[in-house]
Design a protein around this motif. Structure first.
Motif, PDB file in Angstrom:
ATOM      1  N   ILE A  84      13.260  14.626   7.582  1.00  0.00           N
ATOM      2  CA  ILE A  84      12.738  14.220   8.891  1.00  0.00           C
ATOM      3  C   ILE A  84      13.449  14.966  10.025  1.00  0.00           C
ATOM      4  O   ILE A  84      12.809  15.452  10.967  1.00  0.00           O
ATOM      5  N   PHE A 106       9.333   0.612   1.211  1.00  0.00           N
ATOM      6  CA  PHE A 106       8.687   1.872   1.583  1.00  0.00           C
ATOM      7  C   PHE A 106       9.252   2.989   0.717  1.00  0.00           C
ATOM      8  O   PHE A 106      10.468   3.021   0.469  1.00  0.00           O
ATOM      9  N   PRO A 107       8.430   3.898   0.251  1.00  0.00           N
ATOM     10  CA  PRO A 107       8.961   5.034  -0.507  1.00  0.00           C
ATOM     11  C   PRO A 107       9.861   5.886   0.392  1.00  0.00           C
ATOM     12  O   PRO A 107       9.672   5.928   1.607  1.00  0.00           O
ATOM     13  N   ALA A 108      10.825   6.537  -0.216  1.00  0.00           N
ATOM     14  CA  ALA A 108      11.668   7.452   0.553  1.00  0.00           C
ATOM     15  C   ALA A 108      10.804   8.607   1.060  1.00  0.00           C
ATOM     16  O   ALA A 108       9.838   9.000   0.404  1.00  0.00           O
ATOM     17  N   PRO A 109      11.132   9.149   2.227  1.00  0.00           N
ATOM     18  CA  PRO A 109      10.373  10.306   2.726  1.00  0.00           C
ATOM     19  C   PRO A 109      10.478  11.473   1.746  1.00  0.00           C
ATOM     20  O   PRO A 109      11.499  11.625   1.071  1.00  0.00           O
ATOM     21  N   THR A 110       9.427  12.260   1.664  1.00  0.00           N
ATOM     22  CA  THR A 110       9.449  13.419   0.770  1.00  0.00           C
ATOM     23  C   THR A 110       9.868  14.673   1.537  1.00  0.00           C
ATOM     24  O   THR A 110       9.909  15.757   0.973  1.00  0.00           O
ATOM     25  N   VAL A 111      10.110  14.500   2.828  1.00  0.00           N
ATOM     26  CA  VAL A 111      10.495  15.651   3.659  1.00  0.00           C
ATOM     27  C   VAL A 111      11.802  15.334   4.373  1.00  0.00           C
ATOM     28  O   VAL A 111      12.231  14.184   4.426  1.00  0.00           O
ATOM     29  N   LEU A 171       9.186  19.750  22.791  1.00  0.00           N
ATOM     30  CA  LEU A 171       8.596  18.577  23.457  1.00  0.00           C
ATOM     31  C   LEU A 171       9.647  17.764  24.218  1.00  0.00           C
ATOM     32  O   LEU A 171      10.688  17.477  23.691  1.00  0.00           O
ATOM     33  N   ARG A 197      12.298  21.700  13.796  1.00  0.00           N
ATOM     34  CA  ARG A 197      11.456  22.878  13.650  1.00  0.00           C
ATOM     35  C   ARG A 197      10.191  22.814  14.509  1.00  0.00           C
ATOM     36  O   ARG A 197       9.755  23.806  15.067  1.00  0.00           O
ATOM     37  N   TYR A 198       9.583  21.607  14.602  1.00  0.00           N
ATOM     38  CA  TYR A 198       8.271  21.538  15.236  1.00  0.00           C
ATOM     39  C   TYR A 198       8.239  20.836  16.593  1.00  0.00           C
ATOM     40  O   TYR A 198       7.274  20.947  17.331  1.00  0.00           O
ATOM     41  N   HIS A 199       9.291  20.071  16.898  1.00  0.00           N
ATOM     42  CA  HIS A 199       9.197  19.266  18.113  1.00  0.00           C
ATOM     43  C   HIS A 199      10.275  19.589  19.144  1.00  0.00           C
ATOM     44  O   HIS A 199      10.484  18.842  20.073  1.00  0.00           O
ATOM     45  N   LEU A 232      12.253  18.555  10.262  1.00  0.00           N
ATOM     46  CA  LEU A 232      10.913  18.660  10.865  1.00  0.00           C
ATOM     47  C   LEU A 232      11.003  18.488  12.379  1.00  0.00           C
ATOM     48  O   LEU A 232      10.335  19.188  13.135  1.00  0.00           O
ATOM     49  N   ARG A 233      11.833  17.556  12.782  1.00  0.00           N
ATOM     50  CA  ARG A 233      11.967  17.293  14.216  1.00  0.00           C
ATOM     51  C   ARG A 233      12.455  18.550  14.923  1.00  0.00           C
ATOM     52  O   ARG A 233      11.908  18.952  15.949  1.00  0.00           O
ATOM     53  N   TYR A 238       0.836  -1.202   0.000  1.00  0.00           N
ATOM     54  CA  TYR A 238       0.000   0.000   0.000  1.00  0.00           C
ATOM     55  C   TYR A 238       0.872   1.255   0.000  1.00  0.00           C
ATOM     56  O   TYR A 238       0.623   2.212  -0.736  1.00  0.00           O
ATOM     57  N   ALA A 239       1.930   1.211   0.815  1.00  0.00           N
ATOM     58  CA  ALA A 239       2.847   2.353   0.891  1.00  0.00           C
ATOM     59  C   ALA A 239       3.606   2.524  -0.414  1.00  0.00           C
ATOM     60  O   ALA A 239       3.711   3.629  -0.946  1.00  0.00           O
TER      61      ALA A 239
END
Lengths: 274, 274
Positions: free
Chosen positions: B263, B256-261, B274, B269-271, B266-267, B53-54
């Motif tokens: 990672i 699995f497809p390679a990430p388009t971002v 936390l 910038r947004y996390h 993102l970690r 599916y991925a």
């Protein structure tokens, strides 16, 4: 407990999502208590589904809506996977094809409605047409405003022809969403489905809240109710959805069709020697 | 054990169903040994399905054929129910609609083939067009004779475009079928689906045998193999089908497809907080 009554949006009621606790789990303290209850509820769903399939008169349409990471896929895996796949179809609606976009906005959803005896699950649904398109101004306000009534009429048509409709809004709060995004980052098997827009859409959080609230208020009807499911706790979300589906199917009081043959006669004629 | 190799019909091989033991279970003595193996195999299927599916490139088409009561519904419930319903569609083909009958015999089956990333299960398939129609002379011999090649070409087209195809003939013998009919008579919940023709079709047992044999011999190809599954024992039938599907999916070696971002980005910038 009557789960359907507890989480149903009463027709005409005002909905303020910020005032609804997304972490609600009463009367449960923790998920462990709920495991056997979920299994039992799912088993009853499966039995009712078989009867609906046999009866071959009515059908069930389930719409799942909610923000990204609210658990739509999870509910499918933990509740609806218990159904016999032969009588249950899941539809995910992505960007419309060229052909689909040449029709009215309900056309492609109508094609996916369940036939007699079947269950259809909409993973996102025709409600996207008053949600994302509204938040991002993809169509004019005049156009999306006219859609609430059209949706209600569409659902009334389905209901009048034997399709029971349940619509679930999976309710998570903003910090829970961020925590779930973080867990995705930690799982390499899920990296492929992460996109920058997961994060940038969070800038429109209140615009989505407004859009969801209006859909919930204007389109929760006696024949096609909305349910607001506290979904910060996955186990409670699954348990609530499962129980509402179970209650609905049981209330439909399905009947096996009468045999078309004389059972006693067949037994005598073909099985005497056994 | 290589299940696929063991039960596959080699292209060009002769098939004599009467010489194949429908009660075969080697090397197992009883079903109890197989329970945990079936669960493990189903779990691997589920994991591979998620990867397919991925990956969103290839798909899987599974055709189930067999006489009445051979266990097509059972396999769906015990093996394919383990798949995520979101990526798996089951199609049962009944009497063609008026519109369907106005097209060539493959038209309605083609519409139901799986899209990229998906699994489609055909509960009965396009092979009915060289089975029941042949036995009951519903079309001319000249017409059904021409269909074997057309079916092979259709399946080659699908395969060339990324659809892997597995075809299972569930093999029960005549006395086992009668025993299963008897059990249906004993279960009131199944009376609704009993028909007189279940029994009268048994008069055509050898004509069906001939028709199945010809389909198995002429249409087992490298790109779309047939498997003959001993199905008198339900647990062995399920185990064999599950393992063949598992082996096929594993050999497809999905990625699995390679990430388009980014990672890490993102970690940060947004996390961070936390």
């Amino acid at each position: 407990m009557n789960w359907s009554k507890k989480f149903r949006v009463k027709p005409g009621a005002t909905v303020k999502l910020n005032q609804i606790d997304a972490s609600y789990t009463e009367p449960y303290d923790c998920g462990e208590q709920s495991v056997s209850e979920l299994t039992a509820s799912n088993e009853q769903i499966s039995a009712s589904q078989y009867q609906m399939y046999a009866e071959h008169k009515r059908s069930l349409l389930i719409c799942l809506q909610g923000r990204d990471a609210s658990g739509k896929d999870g509910v499918i895996n933990h509740v609806f996977a218990a159904m016999n796949p032969q009588g249950c179809n899941v539809h995910s609606f992505k960007v419309p094809s060229h052909r689909e976009s040449e029709h009215d906005f309900l056309w492609r959803y109508h094609q996916a409605t369940p036939r007699q005896g079947y269950v259809a699950i909409f993973n996102r649904s025709h409600y996207e047409e008053v949600l994302v398109v509204r938040v991002h101004n993809l169509v004019s306000k005049k156009l999306w405003t006219s859609r609430y009534q059209q949706i209600n009429e569409f659902e009334r048509l389905l209901h009048a022809n034997g399709t029971h409709i349940l619509k679930f809004y999976l309710h998570i709060d903003k910090s829970e969403q961020l925590a779930r995004f973080k867990r995705r980052l930690e799982d390499p098997n899920r990296h492929w489905k992460i996109s920058e827009s997961d994060y940038t859409e969070r800038d429109h959080w209140s615009a989505y809240t407004n859009a969801f609230e209006e859909a919930l208020m204007r389109c929760s009807t006696a024949h096609a109710p909305w349910f607001i499911i506290p979904a910060n706790h996955k186990w409670f979300r699954d348990l609530a959805v499962s129980n509402i589906v179970r209650e609905t199917l049981q209330a439909m009081n399905m009947q096996f069709p009468a045999p078309t043959v004389d059972i006693e006669e067949l037994r005598k004629r073909y099985h005497q020697a056994l």
